[in-house]
Design a protein around this motif. Structure first.
Motif, PDB file in Angstrom:
ATOM      1  N   THR A 250      19.975 -10.987  18.328  1.00 34.88           N
ATOM      2  CA  THR A 250      20.645 -11.408  17.104  1.00 34.88           C
ATOM      3  C   THR A 250      19.578 -11.822  16.113  1.00 34.88           C
ATOM      4  O   THR A 250      18.688 -12.607  16.445  1.00 34.88           O
ATOM      5  N   GLN A 251      19.657 -11.276  14.906  1.00 35.17           N
ATOM      6  CA  GLN A 251      18.677 -11.581  13.871  1.00 35.17           C
ATOM      7  C   GLN A 251      19.390 -11.836  12.554  1.00 35.17           C
ATOM      8  O   GLN A 251      20.613 -11.770  12.481  1.00 35.17           O
ATOM      9  N   LEU A 252      18.625 -12.129  11.520  1.00 35.26           N
ATOM     10  CA  LEU A 252      19.177 -12.380  10.200  1.00 35.26           C
ATOM     11  C   LEU A 252      18.686 -11.333   9.223  1.00 35.26           C
ATOM     12  O   LEU A 252      17.521 -10.928   9.281  1.00 35.26           O
ATOM     13  N   MET A 253      19.583 -10.906   8.329  1.00 42.09           N
ATOM     14  CA  MET A 253      19.208  -9.997   7.246  1.00 42.09           C
ATOM     15  C   MET A 253      19.330 -10.791   5.953  1.00 42.09           C
ATOM     16  O   MET A 253      20.402 -11.293   5.632  1.00 42.09           O
ATOM     17  N   LEU A 254      18.220 -10.918   5.233  1.00 37.88           N
ATOM     18  CA  LEU A 254      18.204 -11.577   3.929  1.00 37.88           C
ATOM     19  C   LEU A 254      18.061 -10.491   2.878  1.00 37.88           C
ATOM     20  O   LEU A 254      17.145  -9.668   2.965  1.00 37.88           O
ATOM     21  N   GLU A 255      18.971 -10.476   1.898  1.00 36.89           N
ATOM     22  CA  GLU A 255      18.954  -9.420   0.890  1.00 36.89           C
ATOM     23  C   GLU A 255      19.166  -9.992  -0.494  1.00 36.89           C
ATOM     24  O   GLU A 255      19.885 -10.984  -0.673  1.00 36.89           O
ATOM     25  N   THR A 256      18.538  -9.345  -1.473  1.00 36.49           N
ATOM     26  CA  THR A 256      18.728  -9.703  -2.866  1.00 36.49           C
ATOM     27  C   THR A 256      18.509  -8.479  -3.731  1.00 36.49           C
ATOM     28  O   THR A 256      17.754  -7.580  -3.353  1.00 36.49           O
ATOM     29  N   ASN A 257      19.180  -8.446  -4.878  1.00 38.69           N
ATOM     30  CA  ASN A 257      18.992  -7.364  -5.848  1.00 38.69           C
ATOM     31  C   ASN A 257      18.095  -7.875  -6.965  1.00 38.69           C
ATOM     32  O   ASN A 257      18.369  -8.935  -7.537  1.00 38.69           O
ATOM     33  N   ILE A 258      17.069  -7.111  -7.295  1.00 37.85           N
ATOM     34  CA  ILE A 258      16.106  -7.530  -8.317  1.00 37.85           C
ATOM     35  C   ILE A 258      16.016  -6.441  -9.380  1.00 37.85           C
ATOM     36  O   ILE A 258      15.708  -5.295  -9.074  1.00 37.85           O
ATOM     37  N   ASP A 259      16.298  -6.832 -10.633  1.00 40.51           N
ATOM     38  CA  ASP A 259      16.280  -5.847 -11.721  1.00 40.51           C
ATOM     39  C   ASP A 259      15.358  -6.240 -12.867  1.00 40.51           C
ATOM     40  O   ASP A 259      15.301  -5.559 -13.878  1.00 40.51           O
ATOM     41  N   ASP A 260      14.633  -7.339 -12.709  1.00 38.58           N
ATOM     42  CA  ASP A 260      13.828  -7.828 -13.827  1.00 38.58           C
ATOM     43  C   ASP A 260      12.428  -8.268 -13.400  1.00 38.58           C
ATOM     44  O   ASP A 260      11.866  -9.211 -13.921  1.00 38.58           O
ATOM     45  N   MET A 261      11.849  -7.551 -12.436  1.00 35.28           N
ATOM     46  CA  MET A 261      10.516  -7.891 -11.940  1.00 35.28           C
ATOM     47  C   MET A 261       9.638  -6.646 -11.968  1.00 35.28           C
ATOM     48  O   MET A 261      10.116  -5.539 -11.709  1.00 35.28           O
ATOM     49  N   ASN A 262       8.374  -6.826 -12.271  1.00 38.51           N
ATOM     50  CA  ASN A 262       7.429  -5.719 -12.253  1.00 38.51           C
ATOM     51  C   ASN A 262       7.411  -5.123 -10.839  1.00 38.51           C
ATOM     52  O   ASN A 262       7.117  -5.823  -9.871  1.00 38.51           O
ATOM     53  N   PRO A 263       7.702  -3.839 -10.687  1.00 40.41           N
ATOM     54  CA  PRO A 263       7.763  -3.222  -9.349  1.00 40.41           C
ATOM     55  C   PRO A 263       6.442  -3.306  -8.577  1.00 40.41           C
ATOM     56  O   PRO A 263       6.452  -3.282  -7.348  1.00 40.41           O
ATOM     57  N   GLU A 264       5.318  -3.413  -9.275  1.00 36.80           N
ATOM     58  CA  GLU A 264       4.034  -3.524  -8.573  1.00 36.80           C
ATOM     59  C   GLU A 264       3.965  -4.771  -7.696  1.00 36.80           C
ATOM     60  O   GLU A 264       3.231  -4.814  -6.717  1.00 36.80           O
ATOM     61  N   LYS A 265       4.735  -5.791  -8.037  1.00 37.18           N
ATOM     62  CA  LYS A 265       4.681  -7.057  -7.300  1.00 37.18           C
ATOM     63  C   LYS A 265       5.320  -6.959  -5.915  1.00 37.18           C
ATOM     64  O   LYS A 265       5.051  -7.780  -5.039  1.00 37.18           O
ATOM     65  N   PHE A 266       6.167  -5.951  -5.686  1.00 36.03           N
ATOM     66  CA  PHE A 266       6.834  -5.830  -4.390  1.00 36.03           C
ATOM     67  C   PHE A 266       5.838  -5.711  -3.230  1.00 36.03           C
ATOM     68  O   PHE A 266       6.084  -6.234  -2.147  1.00 36.03           O
ATOM     69  N   THR A 267       4.722  -5.021  -3.427  1.00 34.51           N
ATOM     70  CA  THR A 267       3.730  -4.877  -2.359  1.00 34.51           C
ATOM     71  C   THR A 267       3.176  -6.240  -1.964  1.00 34.51           C
ATOM     72  O   THR A 267       3.051  -6.557  -0.771  1.00 34.51           O
ATOM     73  N   PHE A 268       2.857  -7.067  -2.957  1.00 39.22           N
ATOM     74  CA  PHE A 268       2.361  -8.421  -2.698  1.00 39.22           C
ATOM     75  C   PHE A 268       3.399  -9.241  -1.941  1.00 39.22           C
ATOM     76  O   PHE A 268       3.096  -9.891  -0.939  1.00 39.22           O
TER      77      PHE A 268
END
Length: 186
Positions: free
Chosen positions: A45-63
């Protein structure tokens, strides 16, 4: 399910069909799970954390992804989506265990532009597996093996080790990967 108690209730309103309720109280049987899959499947049993992001520089996702893995994320993935008013967005999904959930939430809130996170309890089902070290002409490479009924079903050399060897020896990744696959088959 192993039924422990059964209860019945009769409603006071008259309908064309009987106004009756039946409720069963019980617990899920672990033996049924094992009978269905034998010793082939590991269930957690685990947890899934999810969010929708529409206003952030996509380059930051790697960080952000690197921070999440460092904090105990088991898996991180991004899914393109369309939000209200036709805005393109990215759904960030993070799989973790209960022990690391709070640290992961903090990273998502601090390092992304989101204002909210959905948290869902999920069941993760995995093939039983082992890791063995395979000797190749390029060095030792760990290979994951998944089993069904005690027989190897799938195998995969560890990406990071193959990539490191390929860089160090200035050869292609595919050459290292194929050498590991060839040796593990013997």
């Amino acid at each position: 399910m192993v039924v422990e108690k059964t209860g019945y209730g009769l409603g006071s309103k008259d309908f064309e069909i009987p106004n009756v309720l039946r409720v069963h109280l019980g617990e899920m049987s672990e033996n049924k799970e094992k009978a269905d899959q034998g010793d082939n499947i590991e269930v957690t049993t685990q947890l899934m954390l999810e969010t929708n992001i529409d206003d952030m520089n996509p380059e930051k996702f790697t960080f952000v992804e690197e921070l999440l893995f460092d904090a105990g994320a088991l898996d991180v993935y991004k899914t393109p989506s369309i939000m209200k008013k036709g805005r393109p967005a990215t759904m960030l999904s993070v799989l973790t265990d209960g022990e690391h959930a709070e640290a992961i939430e903090k990273i998502i809130f601090w390092e992304t532009s989101t204002l909210g996170i959905r948290k869902t309890v999920v069941e993760k089902r995995m093939l039983k597996r082992t890791t063995i070290n395979i000797e190749t002409p390029f060095g030792s490479i760990p290979v994951k093996r998944a089993y069904w009924d005690g027989k190897p079903l799938k195998c995969k050399p560890e990406y990071e080790v193959c990539a490191r060897i390929a860089k160090e020896q200035k050869i292609s990744y595919d050459e290292v990967f194929q050498a590991a696959m060839k040796q593990q088959a013997t």
